[in-house]
Write an enzyme that holds these catalytic residues in place. Structure first.
Site, mmCIF file in Angstrom:
data_model
loop_
_atom_site.group_PDB
_atom_site.id
_atom_site.type_symbol
_atom_site.label_atom_id
_atom_site.label_comp_id
_atom_site.label_asym_id
_atom_site.label_seq_id
_atom_site.Cartn_x
_atom_site.Cartn_y
_atom_site.Cartn_z
ATOM 1 N N SER A 38 -7.927 -20.215 -24.859
ATOM 2 C CA SER A 38 -8.382 -21.578 -25.134
ATOM 3 C C SER A 38 -9.895 -21.579 -25.067
ATOM 4 O O SER A 38 -10.509 -20.692 -24.445
ATOM 5 C CB SER A 38 -7.819 -22.544 -24.085
ATOM 6 O OG SER A 38 -8.481 -23.788 -24.114
ATOM 7 N N TYR B 32 -6.352 -24.796 -15.330
ATOM 8 C CA TYR B 32 -6.265 -24.402 -16.737
ATOM 9 C C TYR B 32 -7.437 -23.504 -17.123
ATOM 10 O O TYR B 32 -7.260 -22.461 -17.771
ATOM 11 C CB TYR B 32 -6.242 -25.651 -17.621
ATOM 12 C CG TYR B 32 -5.819 -25.387 -19.049
ATOM 13 C CD1 TYR B 32 -4.487 -25.131 -19.352
ATOM 14 C CD2 TYR B 32 -6.745 -25.405 -20.090
ATOM 15 C CE1 TYR B 32 -4.084 -24.899 -20.662
ATOM 16 C CE2 TYR B 32 -6.351 -25.167 -21.401
ATOM 17 C CZ TYR B 32 -5.025 -24.918 -21.678
ATOM 18 O OH TYR B 32 -4.625 -24.677 -22.985
#
Length: 271
Positions: A124, A137
């Protein structure tokens, strides 16, 4: 024509990647945690080593090997460090980071025997730039970036290529996986995902083009590229932007946790 295995293939970016690979004429094995109507399809929970062993056996027995492994399965998570629970940390580490590690460990022996192979790990933009209120995350996606770079060097003598994919927010059902104690941050993440102008198909097209060019770092959208290069080339601007984001997020979270002010009931004499 390549033989491709994609995890997390039932929806979102995984499904878009499968469609793109198939359209380009490749053989694709779709895998995910639940039942699916596509063929060929194999149930694969990235937390389960037995499922990985079965996937390797399927590829060897059915195709005689594998050319491209796409470690794409993952969940969305996030929250303030003092609000998100350790159980939530354990869950996202097990799926988003260790799921990728298990996939690499499962297929690298096969790739070494073949003297060829390609690992594509979905990380990501959060693996490259680290917004506030997303500790878990950011941490696991940065781990995927680090793992991918390490393996790109480690496996190069074996004829194995490695790419890592780092998109920013795009429209997908990933928001459905958000759950946890920090509901205020979860709502913000859902809004960013659902209101993005980019679709999973848009991202998949750029990712496959990057794979075809054997690019190690694939940043498939402009917002992610801008954030990445701002951090690298204009760090004071990057820090200012991140702290501005943090200030707004703290303000929203405080408003969300404050009880609503109820109007006072006037006394019978009007006072």
């Amino acid at each position: 024509m390549s033989r491709v295995l994609v995890t997390g293939a039932a929806s979102g970016l995984g499904a878009a990647l499968v469609a793109r690979f198939v359209a380009d004429g490749h053989q694709v094995l779709s895998t995910d945690v639940g039942p699916d109507g596509s063929a060929p399809y194999l149930k694969l929970d990235v937390r389960n080593q037995a499922d990985w062993d079965a996937a390797v056996a399927w590829c060897e027995n059915t195709w005689g090997g594998l050319d491209i492994l796409v470690n794409n399965a993952g969940i969305a998570t996030g929250g303030r460090i003092d609000v998100e629970t350790l159980d939530e940390w354990d869950r996202v580490v097990d799926i988003n980071l260790m799921g990728v590690v298990r996939g690499c460990r499962a297929f690298v022996p096969l790739f070494k025997r073949q003297r060829s192979g390609y690992i594509v790990n979905t990380a990501s933009a959060a693996g490259l730039v680290h917004p506030p209120m997303m500790s878990s995350y950011n941490t696991v996606k940065a781990g995927v970036v680090a793992l991918s770079e390490t393996l790109s060097h480690e496996l190069h003598p074996c004829g194995v290529n490695v790419s890592v994919v780092c998109p920013s927010f795009f429209r997908t059902n990933l928001a459905d996986s958000i759950r946890g104690a920090d509901s205020a941050m979860g709502a913000t993440a859902r809004q960013l995902i659902e209101k993005s102008p980019r679709s999973a198909d848009d991202i998949a097209a750029v990712v496959v083009a990057g794979i075809n060019k054997k690019r190690h770092l694939i940043i498939p959208d402009q917002p992610a590229r801008v954030a990445y290069w701002t951090k690298r080339l204009a760090r004071p601007v990057y820090d200012w932007q991140m702290r501005k984001v943090a200030a707004r997020a703290h303000a929203r979270a405080e408003r969300a946790t404050q009880p609503e002010t109820q109007p006072e009931t006037p006394s019978p004499d009007g006072r």
